[in-house]
Design a protein around this motif. Structure first.
Motif, PDB file in Angstrom:
ATOM      1  N   ALA A  45       8.534  18.417 -61.524  1.00 46.90           N
ATOM      2  CA  ALA A  45       7.949  17.995 -62.748  1.00 46.90           C
ATOM      3  C   ALA A  45       8.054  16.519 -62.980  1.00 46.90           C
ATOM      4  N   ARG A  46       9.091  15.788 -62.571  1.00 44.77           N
ATOM      5  CA  ARG A  46       9.191  14.449 -62.498  1.00 44.77           C
ATOM      6  C   ARG A  46       8.181  13.858 -61.830  1.00 44.77           C
ATOM      7  N   ALA A  47       7.755  14.218 -60.468  1.00 42.42           N
ATOM      8  CA  ALA A  47       6.750  13.806 -59.667  1.00 42.42           C
ATOM      9  C   ALA A  47       5.602  14.214 -60.166  1.00 42.42           C
ATOM     10  N   VAL A  48       5.191  15.207 -60.909  1.00 40.78           N
ATOM     11  CA  VAL A  48       3.776  15.449 -61.559  1.00 40.78           C
ATOM     12  C   VAL A  48       3.801  14.464 -62.821  1.00 40.78           C
ATOM     13  N   ARG A  49       4.654  14.006 -63.490  1.00 42.42           N
ATOM     14  CA  ARG A  49       4.800  13.058 -64.449  1.00 42.42           C
ATOM     15  C   ARG A  49       4.448  11.840 -63.941  1.00 42.42           C
ATOM     16  N   ARG A  50       5.114  11.462 -62.871  1.00 42.82           N
ATOM     17  CA  ARG A  50       4.869  10.369 -62.536  1.00 42.82           C
ATOM     18  C   ARG A  50       3.442   9.918 -61.932  1.00 42.82           C
ATOM     19  N   MET A  51       2.890  11.093 -61.454  1.00 38.35           N
ATOM     20  CA  MET A  51       1.431  10.919 -60.775  1.00 38.35           C
ATOM     21  C   MET A  51       0.512  10.765 -62.209  1.00 38.35           C
ATOM     22  N   ASP A  52       1.081  11.609 -63.076  1.00 34.44           N
ATOM     23  CA  ASP A  52       0.085  11.501 -64.126  1.00 34.44           C
ATOM     24  C   ASP A  52      -0.013  10.316 -64.974  1.00 34.44           C
TER      25      ASP A  52
END
Length: 89
Positions: A45-52
């Protein structure tokens, strides 16, 4: 930052079966991806939020991804195979 134990194996063939896919994914992705523990939903989730939330990161990883993907093209494979044949003949 969370510390994650790392196991070093002299050969990928000696990796436990459950770790082989993750090892291969990291090898293929190299620096063209955000690598996370596939069993850690929070890290995913953190990686997805970071990319987003980071257009520059997305652009950088996309550019790196194209470079990395070229390493696995048919032409790149053909060249590596020709080098092996030359070396053993």
């Amino acid at each position: 930052m969370r510390k994650i134990p790392v196991r070093v194996y002299p050969s990928k063939e000696k990796l436990p079966k459950e770790n082989q896919l993750a090892w291969k994914m990291a090898e293929v992705a190299a620096d063209a991806a955000l690598l996370v523990d596939p069993y850690d939903t929070g890290a995913i989730a953190r990686a997805v939020r970071r990319m987003d939330g980071d257009p520059a990161l997305r652009a950088d990883l996309a550019a790196r991804g194209r470079i990395q993907a070229a390493k696995f093209s048919r032409e790149a494979y053909r060249q590596r195979l020709a080098q092996v044949y030359t070396a053993v003949s």
